[in-house]
Design a protein around this motif. Structure first.
Motif, PDB file in Angstrom:
ATOM      1  N   PRO A  16      -7.709   1.696  -8.454  1.00 13.34           N
ATOM      2  CA  PRO A  16      -8.041   2.229  -9.784  1.00 13.34           C
ATOM      3  C   PRO A  16      -9.544   2.406  -9.997  1.00 13.34           C
ATOM      4  O   PRO A  16      -9.959   3.257 -10.787  1.00 13.34           O
ATOM      5  CB  PRO A  16      -7.462   1.178 -10.737  1.00 13.34           C
TER       6      PRO A  16
ATOM      7  N   HIS B 177      -3.788   5.681  -7.031  1.00 15.75           N
ATOM      8  CA  HIS B 177      -3.690   5.190  -8.401  1.00 15.75           C
ATOM      9  C   HIS B 177      -3.104   3.780  -8.464  1.00 15.75           C
ATOM     10  O   HIS B 177      -3.370   3.041  -9.425  1.00 15.75           O
ATOM     11  CB  HIS B 177      -2.829   6.149  -9.230  1.00 15.75           C
ATOM     12  N   ALA B 178      -2.312   3.385  -7.462  1.00 11.77           N
ATOM     13  CA  ALA B 178      -1.687   2.059  -7.498  1.00 11.77           C
ATOM     14  C   ALA B 178      -2.638   0.958  -7.047  1.00 11.77           C
ATOM     15  O   ALA B 178      -2.669  -0.127  -7.650  1.00 11.77           O
ATOM     16  CB  ALA B 178      -0.431   2.054  -6.635  1.00 11.77           C
ATOM     17  N   ASN B 179      -3.423   1.237  -6.005  1.00 10.42           N
ATOM     18  CA  ASN B 179      -4.223   0.175  -5.391  1.00 10.42           C
ATOM     19  C   ASN B 179      -5.726   0.394  -5.455  1.00 10.42           C
ATOM     20  O   ASN B 179      -6.497  -0.496  -5.064  1.00 10.42           O
ATOM     21  CB  ASN B 179      -3.813   0.009  -3.922  1.00 10.42           C
TER      22      ASN B 179
ATOM     23  N   TYR C 131      -1.666  10.217  -3.372  1.00 11.64           N
ATOM     24  CA  TYR C 131      -2.010  10.141  -4.789  1.00 11.64           C
ATOM     25  C   TYR C 131      -1.499   8.835  -5.410  1.00 11.64           C
ATOM     26  O   TYR C 131      -2.203   8.169  -6.168  1.00 11.64           O
ATOM     27  CB  TYR C 131      -1.431  11.354  -5.507  1.00 11.64           C
ATOM     28  N   ALA C 132      -0.249   8.470  -5.070  1.00  8.30           N
ATOM     29  CA  ALA C 132       0.319   7.232  -5.602  1.00  8.30           C
ATOM     30  C   ALA C 132      -0.431   6.018  -5.079  1.00  8.30           C
ATOM     31  O   ALA C 132      -0.691   5.054  -5.828  1.00  8.30           O
ATOM     32  CB  ALA C 132       1.799   7.142  -5.229  1.00  8.30           C
ATOM     33  N   GLU C 133      -0.790   6.030  -3.793  1.00  8.30           N
ATOM     34  CA  GLU C 133      -1.550   4.918  -3.214  1.00  8.30           C
ATOM     35  C   GLU C 133      -2.897   4.772  -3.906  1.00  8.30           C
ATOM     36  O   GLU C 133      -3.333   3.654  -4.224  1.00  8.30           O
ATOM     37  CB  GLU C 133      -1.748   5.165  -1.723  1.00  8.30           C
TER      38      GLU C 133
END
Length: 360
Positions: A244, A240-242, A236-238
């Motif tokens: 979008p 939203h971080a890379n 999930y973090a990957e």
């Protein structure tokens, strides 16, 4: 001649005197030497005694110090032995704990390997996401607010359906776990591998979003949006971080991507909405019951008024009865006050009394 002899005698006498003085001085010096020798012998004796005493005192002091040193050394050795024993015991205990920890690490390693084996299989990985989704939903929402593996009108089976009132209506939650493409992205060694892994990850996410939008958003049956559950905070973090743009694309498709943490927040919001709906339903029931209660109160007020009228009529009748009773009492008193005259009959007296009463 005589003069020479006298001079010689005088000279001889002077020499003898000098000799005697010398002998006296020699004897005096000898006496002094003897006295000095005696004093020296006394001092030597005293020094010998003092030396003997000092030697004895030194010997005693050395013996005492040696005894103390021996005692301290013995205590130190005993304490050292005790500490060494305790240290060895602690070391043995710690070694046992280390062995136990190593066993646990070995077991955890086996479990991690087992988990890796599970996650390496797509079906097992999907089941893992469904179980995590099941645990989260069942822990937050009441049983009446959700359903698992329910079939929709289009024949598609949803992992989870959150039953919300209209609007928005039931919301479908589908678990997806693009682990293979994520691992490729994490393990990329150069720019070429990174681009290839990013393309694979992008393709996987797009496919999942498209499948959920086509299968689980049914007009007239479900809400206008659905949830895609990623059972990994790292994925999930990957995303939203890379990536979008993928998130924006999922928004346009009305598919909201959630992780375990964000799903918990969403479910808490859903629980609040359901609670508000139940409160509104209960408020409607209460309002209806209050209206019925007001009707009953109005009916009771009318009946109380009727009862008050009956009480007033009864009070009026009682007053009339009291008036009649008073008249009867007065008539009885007048009748009692009449006296029978001689020669009159009782009937005549009654007629006379009746006439008087009627005249009143």
């Amino acid at each position: 001649m005589g003069r020479r002899t006298a001079a010689f005698q005088e000279q001889l006498t002077e020499e003898r005197r000098k000799q005697q003085e010398a002998e006296a001085r020699a004897q005096e010096a000898l006496m002094r030497m003897m006295q000095s020798q005696s004093a020296l012998e006394g001092r030597l004796a005293q020094m010998s005694d003092a030396s003997a005493k000092s030697q004895a005192e030194l010997t005693r002091t050395l013996e005492e110090r040696l005894d103390k040193v021996s005692q301290r050394m013995g205590e130190s050795l005993e304490k050292t032995t005790q500490n060494t024993t305790e240290s060895l015991t602690d070391l043995k205990t710690r070694l046992a704990l280390i062995d136990e920890a190593q066993k646990n690490i070995t077991e955890l390693s086996g479990q991690v390997v087992g988990l890796q084996d599970i996650l390496s299989n797509k079906q097992s990985r999907g089941a893992f996401g469904e179980v995590q989704l099941n645990d989260l939903v069942s822990a937050i929402l009441p049983p009446s607010a959700y359903g698992f593996q329910e079939t929709l009108g289009n024949g598609k089976r949803a992992d989870c359906v959150i039953k919300l009132p209209n609007p928005p209506g039931p919301i479908v939650v589908d678990a997806k776990f693009p682990l293979e493409s994520y691992h490729l992205l994490r393990n990329a060694q150069d720019e070429g591998q990174n681009k290839q892994a990013a393309a694979a990850f992008r393709t996987a996410i797009k496919k999942h979003v498209k499948d959920i939008a086509e299968k689980y958003i049914v007009t007239g049956e479900t809400a206008e949006s659905a949830l895609m559950f990623l059972p990994s905070e790292a994925v999930y973090a990957e995303l939203h971080a890379n990536f979008p743009d993928l998130v924006e694309e999922s928004f346009r498709a009305k598919v909201w991507i959630v992780s375990p943490t964000t799903l918990m927040a969403t479910l808490n919001t859903v629980r609040a909405v359901l609670k508000d709906v139940r409160m509104r339903e209960q408020a409607g029931v209460i309002q209806k019951e209050v209206g019925t209660l007001l009707i009953d109160v109005d009916r009771l007020d009318k009946r109380v008024g009727n009862l008050r009228s009956h009480f007033n009529q009864a009070e009026k009748d009682i007053k009339e009865i009291e008036t009649s009773s008073g008249k009867i009492s007065k008539r009885a008193e007048k009748i009692e006050a009449l006296q029978l005259e001689e020669g009159e009959s009782a009937g005549a007296v009654l007629e006379t009394a009746r006439g008087q009463l009627d005249g009143e």
